[in-house]
Motif scaffolding. Structure first.
Motif, PDB file in Angstrom:
ATOM      1  N   UNK A  92       0.891  -0.954  -0.112  1.00  0.00           N
ATOM      2  CA  UNK A  92       0.063   0.015  -0.009  1.00  0.00           C
ATOM      3  C   UNK A  92       0.792   1.182   0.007  1.00  0.00           C
ATOM      4  N   UNK A  93       1.898   1.391   1.038  1.00  0.00           N
ATOM      5  CA  UNK A  93       2.705   2.390   0.822  1.00  0.00           C
ATOM      6  C   UNK A  93       3.374   2.613  -0.333  1.00  0.00           C
ATOM      7  N   UNK A  94       4.000   1.532  -0.713  1.00  0.00           N
ATOM      8  CA  UNK A  94       4.892   1.595  -2.097  1.00  0.00           C
ATOM      9  C   UNK A  94       4.318   2.237  -3.337  1.00  0.00           C
ATOM     10  N   UNK A  95       2.833   1.848  -3.353  1.00  0.00           N
ATOM     11  CA  UNK A  95       2.147   2.112  -4.593  1.00  0.00           C
ATOM     12  C   UNK A  95       2.093   3.671  -4.461  1.00  0.00           C
ATOM     13  N   UNK A  96       1.402   4.110  -3.050  1.00  0.00           N
ATOM     14  CA  UNK A  96       1.144   5.521  -3.118  1.00  0.00           C
ATOM     15  C   UNK A  96       2.433   6.339  -3.208  1.00  0.00           C
ATOM     16  N   UNK A  97       3.520   5.706  -2.595  1.00  0.00           N
ATOM     17  CA  UNK A  97       4.893   6.577  -2.734  1.00  0.00           C
ATOM     18  C   UNK A  97       5.246   6.615  -4.230  1.00  0.00           C
ATOM     19  N   UNK A  98       5.145   5.655  -4.923  1.00  0.00           N
ATOM     20  CA  UNK A  98       5.549   5.387  -6.353  1.00  0.00           C
ATOM     21  C   UNK A  98       4.797   6.490  -7.135  1.00  0.00           C
ATOM     22  N   UNK A  99       3.587   6.542  -6.928  1.00  0.00           N
ATOM     23  CA  UNK A  99       2.800   7.624  -7.511  1.00  0.00           C
ATOM     24  C   UNK A  99       3.140   8.949  -7.404  1.00  0.00           C
ATOM     25  N   UNK A 100       3.657   9.167  -6.050  1.00  0.00           N
ATOM     26  CA  UNK A 100       4.032  10.460  -5.619  1.00  0.00           C
ATOM     27  C   UNK A 100       5.304  11.011  -6.169  1.00  0.00           C
ATOM     28  N   UNK A 101       6.147   9.863  -6.404  1.00  0.00           N
ATOM     29  CA  UNK A 101       7.763   9.980  -6.616  1.00  0.00           C
ATOM     30  C   UNK A 101       7.936  10.338  -7.846  1.00  0.00           C
ATOM     31  N   UNK A 102       6.954   9.778  -9.119  1.00  0.00           N
ATOM     32  CA  UNK A 102       7.263   9.983 -10.482  1.00  0.00           C
ATOM     33  C   UNK A 102       7.479  11.502 -10.879  1.00  0.00           C
ATOM     34  N   UNK A 103       6.629  12.409 -10.129  1.00  0.00           N
ATOM     35  CA  UNK A 103       6.753  13.658 -10.655  1.00  0.00           C
ATOM     36  C   UNK A 103       8.152  14.366 -10.288  1.00  0.00           C
ATOM     37  N   UNK A 104       8.876  13.942  -9.432  1.00  0.00           N
ATOM     38  CA  UNK A 104      10.261  14.289  -9.053  1.00  0.00           C
ATOM     39  C   UNK A 104      11.209  13.933 -10.057  1.00  0.00           C
ATOM     40  N   UNK A 105      11.217  12.795 -10.575  1.00  0.00           N
ATOM     41  CA  UNK A 105      12.014  12.563 -11.775  1.00  0.00           C
ATOM     42  C   UNK A 105      11.729  13.198 -13.050  1.00  0.00           C
ATOM     43  N   UNK A 106      10.306  13.501 -13.310  1.00  0.00           N
ATOM     44  CA  UNK A 106      10.078  14.463 -14.528  1.00  0.00           C
ATOM     45  C   UNK A 106      10.661  15.811 -14.162  1.00  0.00           C
ATOM     46  N   UNK A 107      10.501  16.310 -13.116  1.00  0.00           N
ATOM     47  CA  UNK A 107      10.846  17.609 -12.716  1.00  0.00           C
ATOM     48  C   UNK A 107      12.585  17.739 -12.854  1.00  0.00           C
ATOM     49  N   UNK A 108      12.976  16.636 -12.270  1.00  0.00           N
ATOM     50  CA  UNK A 108      14.513  16.574 -12.544  1.00  0.00           C
ATOM     51  C   UNK A 108      15.345  16.572 -13.869  1.00  0.00           C
ATOM     52  N   UNK A 109      14.601  15.796 -14.706  1.00  0.00           N
ATOM     53  CA  UNK A 109      14.829  16.064 -16.027  1.00  0.00           C
ATOM     54  C   UNK A 109      14.551  17.169 -16.853  1.00  0.00           C
TER      55      UNK A 109
END
Length: 372
Positions: A285-302
């Motif tokens: 449960x935590x991993x799914x939520x955290x993954x969804x919220x972490x993807x934007x950080x990779x997009x912003x970094x690129x």
């Protein structure tokens, strides 16, 4: 499936999911949707505004949608505006599923070690049909053209492949690493836990964006965009797993004392089997939520790296390097169509992931599931 019903009742999460599905489908099928190649320049087509679509001919009669061949004319010395030259004698009808230049659909190329040269994994299928286009000399540039005369709409579609998939690839690398390290630290404890957590704390003290800038700056200029893309993903993944490992370690400390884990130990199950088969799934449960919220950080970094010239380089498009034109004040004032679309798409993507992540967090909350 109470959580699924609760998620469907969340309007903001639904909006975020719909936007993301639309974006990912569009970039996956970019070869078909884009009317032109993102690398092809149009003759005398530099910095053209979005193409105006006409429904009436020059006699005022209603006809099918069409455009006219348009090129850049001389600059008005009084206002500084670049005049457009339109050939009103050559209307070009707009058609769907039009035949264009051949392209490889679903072709997959990846930079593979040890040289990280781009190699073809799957050749794809050769097609010539595109979703829409024109018949004749006129070009339909929905979002105008860039300084090289390339269709901006086509470049945004192809650029979305990098900007959208960098997040998925990033979590595919960083999350298994964070889960494994956190699981080992929490399960074994003792000196193993101390060593791994000190490593995590060191990584967490590294300011991510400064590390990205420093490492990207020393990359050799001879690297292709594919190689640079892979290195950006590896760099962002390397610094992105530490926070997850720390949270997983805390959850494992409590889970390992539960009865089903003790039962697995009693029947002789090995520690790594218990961690992977019994403990880590409890953190899903935590991993799914955290993954969804972490993807934007990779997009912003690129986007940030490409914006400052250290990410994906021209002529290969990404939303970040398309946005790099924002550093030119004259472009912002005179050609805003080059800046607004990639900026809006980045904002919508990040916002949609956050809305979906918040919806998943509410839907998967054990207290809310028990109430329903």
């Amino acid at each position: 499936m109470n959580w699924w019903r609760k998620l469907k009742k969340n309007p903001l999460a639904k909006i975020g999911a719909i936007i993301l599905i639309f974006f990912y489908v569009a970039v996956i099928f970019a070869d078909f949707i884009a009317p032109y190649s993102p690398y092809t320049s149009q003759n005398d087509g530099s910095l053209l505004p979005p193409t105006k679509i006409y429904l009436r001919n020059q006699q005022g009669e209603f006809v099918a949608p069409h455009v006219y061949p348009t090129t850049q004319g001389p600059t008005d010395l009084n206002t500084g505006d670049r005049l457009l030259e339109v050939d009103w004698e050559k209307p070009s009808p707009i058609r769907f599923f039009i035949k264009g230049t051949p392209y490889q659909f679903l072709q997959i190329k990846l930079p593979l070690p040890p040289t990280f040269e781009e190699r073809e994994i799957f050749g794809g299928f050769t097609f010539t049909r595109r979703l829409f286009g024109t018949i004749g000399e006129g070009k339909i540039n929905i979002l105008g053209t860039d300084e090289q005369g390339r269709d901006q709409f086509s470049r945004i579609l192809f650029g979305g492949r990098i900007s959208l998939f960098i997040g998925l690839i990033g979590i595919a690398i960083s999350f298994p690493l964070g889960m494994f390290v956190g699981g080992i630290a929490g399960y074994f404890g003792g000196w193993i836990d101390s060593v791994l957590m000190r490593l995590v704390e060191v990584l967490m003290t590294i300011p991510g964006i400064y590390l990205l800038v420093a490492l990207a700056a020393v990359l050799p200029p001879s690297l292709s965009s594919a190689q640079r893309f892979l290195l950006i993903v590896l760099i962002t993944s390397f610094i992105g797993w530490s926070g997850l490992a720390r949270v997983i370690r805390g959850q494992v400390l409590s889970i390992k004392e539960q009865e089903f884990v003790q039962s697995a130990k009693a029947i002789g199950a090995g520690p790594f089997y218990i961690i992977i088969r019994h403990i880590l799934p409890q953190t899903a449960t935590y991993i799914v939520i955290s993954a969804t919220l972490s993807i934007p950080s990779f997009i912003v970094a690129e986007s940030v790296l490409s914006l400052i010239g250290l990410g994906i380089q021209q002529p290969d498009p990404s939303w970040g390097n398309l946005l790099s034109l924002a550093s030119n004040a004259s472009i912002i004032v005179l050609q805003p169509w080059l800046i607004i679309p990639p900026a809006v798409l980045i904002i919508l993507t990040v916002l949609s992931f956050n809305l979906l992540g918040d919806g998943l967090r509410d839907a998967l909350d054990p207290r809310s599931i028990n109430k329903s």
